[in-house]
Design a protein around this motif. Structure first.
Motif, mmCIF file in Angstrom:
data_model
loop_
_atom_site.group_PDB
_atom_site.id
_atom_site.type_symbol
_atom_site.label_atom_id
_atom_site.label_comp_id
_atom_site.label_asym_id
_atom_site.label_seq_id
_atom_site.Cartn_x
_atom_site.Cartn_y
_atom_site.Cartn_z
ATOM 1 N N VAL A 47 0.848 -1.186 0.000
ATOM 2 C CA VAL A 47 0.000 0.000 0.000
ATOM 3 C C VAL A 47 0.883 1.235 0.000
ATOM 4 O O VAL A 47 1.828 1.322 0.774
ATOM 5 C CB VAL A 47 -0.921 0.016 1.236
ATOM 6 N N GLN A 48 0.565 2.178 -0.870
ATOM 7 C CA GLN A 48 1.252 3.468 -0.862
ATOM 8 C C GLN A 48 0.263 4.531 -0.419
ATOM 9 O O GLN A 48 -0.901 4.535 -0.866
ATOM 10 C CB GLN A 48 1.817 3.784 -2.244
ATOM 11 N N ALA A 58 -4.831 9.339 0.546
ATOM 12 C CA ALA A 58 -5.170 8.532 -0.618
ATOM 13 C C ALA A 58 -4.256 7.320 -0.680
ATOM 14 O O ALA A 58 -3.031 7.456 -0.578
ATOM 15 C CB ALA A 58 -5.032 9.364 -1.881
ATOM 16 N N SER A 100 -3.040 3.676 -2.602
ATOM 17 C CA SER A 100 -3.008 2.900 -3.829
ATOM 18 C C SER A 100 -3.122 1.425 -3.462
ATOM 19 O O SER A 100 -2.843 1.024 -2.339
ATOM 20 C CB SER A 100 -1.709 3.137 -4.589
ATOM 21 N N GLY A 101 -3.522 0.622 -4.416
ATOM 22 C CA GLY A 101 -3.612 -0.800 -4.153
ATOM 23 C C GLY A 101 -5.042 -1.273 -4.090
ATOM 24 O O GLY A 101 -5.912 -0.607 -3.538
ATOM 25 N N ARG A 102 -5.280 -2.428 -4.666
ATOM 26 C CA ARG A 102 -6.644 -2.951 -4.746
ATOM 27 C C ARG A 102 -7.154 -3.481 -3.421
ATOM 28 O O ARG A 102 -8.341 -3.727 -3.269
ATOM 29 C CB ARG A 102 -6.695 -4.069 -5.786
ATOM 30 N N ASN A 111 -10.737 4.711 -1.936
ATOM 31 C CA ASN A 111 -9.412 4.383 -1.371
ATOM 32 C C ASN A 111 -8.846 5.539 -0.557
ATOM 33 O O ASN A 111 -7.656 5.891 -0.676
ATOM 34 C CB ASN A 111 -8.425 4.005 -2.482
ATOM 35 N N THR A 112 -9.688 6.135 0.269
ATOM 36 C CA THR A 112 -9.279 7.315 1.020
ATOM 37 C C THR A 112 -9.724 7.217 2.467
ATOM 38 O O THR A 112 -10.836 6.746 2.753
ATOM 39 C CB THR A 112 -9.864 8.591 0.381
#
Length: 123
Positions: free
Chosen positions: A2-3, A23, A25-27, A77-78
């Motif tokens: 995760v970023q 925010a 990243s990553g599913r 994703n937040t």
């Protein structure tokens, strides 16, 4: 992996509000516990709040209860930190963090970290 990227920090007067965003990243964001920490100059990193993957449970440091609210939008994703009634002692760099499981409020329990966003509260 995760970023995390924080935003929303700035300079505000005491008594005002700010909303921080993080925010990710990553599913698999929706499967992570998310937390907020802060670090003032010369002090250790301090737990602020955490939220479980579903948003169903939240945990706060005692000094933030009633003033800060953590929330998340898994579709976006937040994760957010709404900060009200800010005080000069809230001045710090605020960090977003993520971990697969909730294992406590120590910074060492979180595997992923953002770069931080500065919050400065003037008196």
């Amino acid at each position: 992996q995760v970023q995390l990227v924080e935003s929303g920090g700035g300079l505000v007067q005491a008594g005002n509000s700010l909303r921080l965003s993080c925010a990710a990243s990553g599913r698999t964001f929706s499967t992570y516990v998310m937390g907020w920490f802060r670090q003032a100059p010369g002090k250790e990193r301090e737990f602020v709040a955490a939220i479980t993957w579903s948003g169903g449970s939240t945990i706060y440091a005692d000094s933030m209860k009633g003033r800060f609210t953590i929330s998340r939008d898994n579709a976006e994703n937040t994760v957010y930190l709404q900060m009200n009634s800010l005080k000069p002692e809230d001045t710090a760099v605020y960090y977003c963090a993520a971990n697969r499981y909730y294992t406590g409020t120590s910074a060492g329990n979180y595997a992923y970290w953002g770069q931080g966003t500065q919050v400065t509260v003037s008196s």
